[in-house]
Design a protein around this motif. Structure first.
Motif, PDB file in Angstrom:
ATOM      1  N   LEU A 108     113.558  52.837  42.439  1.00 30.64           N
ATOM      2  CA  LEU A 108     112.733  53.997  42.778  1.00 30.64           C
ATOM      3  C   LEU A 108     113.094  54.562  44.149  1.00 30.64           C
ATOM      4  O   LEU A 108     113.022  55.775  44.360  1.00 30.64           O
ATOM      5  N   ASP A 109     113.471  53.686  45.073  1.00 32.77           N
ATOM      6  CA  ASP A 109     113.964  54.178  46.362  1.00 32.77           C
ATOM      7  C   ASP A 109     115.199  55.051  46.162  1.00 32.77           C
ATOM      8  O   ASP A 109     115.363  56.091  46.805  1.00 32.77           O
ATOM      9  N   GLU A 110     116.075  54.608  45.259  1.00 34.41           N
ATOM     10  CA  GLU A 110     117.301  55.359  44.997  1.00 34.41           C
ATOM     11  C   GLU A 110     116.979  56.715  44.369  1.00 34.41           C
ATOM     12  O   GLU A 110     117.531  57.744  44.754  1.00 34.41           O
ATOM     13  N   ILE A 123     105.877  59.057  37.562  1.00 33.16           N
ATOM     14  CA  ILE A 123     106.234  57.695  37.958  1.00 33.16           C
ATOM     15  C   ILE A 123     105.752  57.364  39.375  1.00 33.16           C
ATOM     16  O   ILE A 123     105.330  56.238  39.658  1.00 33.16           O
ATOM     17  N   PHE A 124     105.789  58.325  40.284  1.00 33.46           N
ATOM     18  CA  PHE A 124     105.433  58.061  41.680  1.00 33.46           C
ATOM     19  C   PHE A 124     103.952  58.299  41.978  1.00 33.46           C
ATOM     20  O   PHE A 124     103.536  58.183  43.138  1.00 33.46           O
ATOM     21  N   SER A 170     104.581  62.504  44.677  1.00 30.47           N
ATOM     22  CA  SER A 170     104.190  62.903  43.329  1.00 30.47           C
ATOM     23  C   SER A 170     103.662  64.333  43.312  1.00 30.47           C
ATOM     24  O   SER A 170     104.037  65.137  42.446  1.00 30.47           O
ATOM     25  N   THR A 171     102.815  64.654  44.265  1.00 30.18           N
ATOM     26  CA  THR A 171     102.259  66.007  44.349  1.00 30.18           C
ATOM     27  C   THR A 171     103.353  67.036  44.639  1.00 30.18           C
ATOM     28  O   THR A 171     103.383  68.122  44.037  1.00 30.18           O
ATOM     29  N   LYS A 172     104.248  66.690  45.550  1.00 26.34           N
ATOM     30  CA  LYS A 172     105.344  67.605  45.888  1.00 26.34           C
ATOM     31  C   LYS A 172     106.225  67.860  44.672  1.00 26.34           C
ATOM     32  O   LYS A 172     106.665  69.000  44.437  1.00 26.34           O
ATOM     33  N   CYS A 173     106.498  66.815  43.904  1.00 20.44           N
ATOM     34  CA  CYS A 173     107.306  66.962  42.691  1.00 20.44           C
ATOM     35  C   CYS A 173     106.643  67.909  41.707  1.00 20.44           C
ATOM     36  O   CYS A 173     107.298  68.794  41.137  1.00 20.44           O
TER      37      CYS A 173
END
Length: 209
Positions: A70-72, A136-137, A145-148
């Protein structure tokens, strides 16, 4: 580090920061379509088998309490944000030099980088990966998540108002096109992923059209 030099938007004198992102293959181009699909594969694998992914693969973020996969992916999402036109929500297709490099190390490719115009294929894939990223985030990184989701919705608005943009290299660019004459599948993927994360019926209706 590599490919941190100034980048120009094709056909303009506008300079952009599009540092980051994965290299594509044998060349050092960075392509929205390829990135979105690859990142989606990783997120779907994590979603299906979260126990298979640890926080100990020896990347710089290892040990931060978040699975390294997930970091990647987070790094790729942060690059993809840079590839969205902040004014209309469309997504630029790729950033490469005007020509393929020779057999050199990536840090030695110093030709001018060019961001190519928006396409509906790139925008559709962007909507899908941002929607999946938001899902997922949601618990791991609510701010991301909100930004996505906000980025996905803005790109969806562009997609809804823009006819199919067939992918062709603009004049003077000879790097990989990821040519696509039909964006139906990208629009379908976008609608379904956005419906999953928002529950909005109009997204599902679009997918069923």
């Amino acid at each position: 580090q590599c490919h941190t030099q100034k980048t120009v938007l094709y056909g303009t004198d506008i300079e952009m920061d599009v540092s980051g992102g994965w290299h594509d293959a044998g060349d050092y181009g960075r392509y929205v379509v390829a990135t979105a699909v690859s990142a989606a594969d990783l997120l779907l694998a994590y979603k299906a088998y979260p126990e298979a992914f640890g926080d100990d693969t020896n990347i710089p973020e290892s040990g931060n309490g978040v699975p390294d996969v997930l970091d990647e992916v987070r790094g790729q999402l942060n690059w993809l944000f840079k590839m969205q036109n902040p004014e209309n929500g469309g997504v630029y297709h790729k950033v490469t030099c005007r020509n393929f490099p020779g057999f050199i190390m990536p840090q030695d490719e110093r030709d001018e980088l060019v961001v190519c115009p928006e396409t509906t294929t790139a925008t559709g894939d962007f909507v899908a990966i941002m929607s999946l990223g938001s899902e997922i985030f949601k618990e791991i990184d609510p701010k991301l998540s909100t930004k996505c989701l906000e980025a996905a919705m803005k790109a969806w608005t562009y997609l809804e108002s823009t006819p199919s943009a067939v992918v062709r290299n603009p004049e003077g660019i000879v790097t990989g096109e990821y040519r696509d004459d039909d964006d139906t599948d990208e629009r379908l993927w976008a609608a379904l992923e956005l419906y999953k994360v928002t529950g909005e019926e109009n997204m599902l209706n679009k997918a069923l059209e």
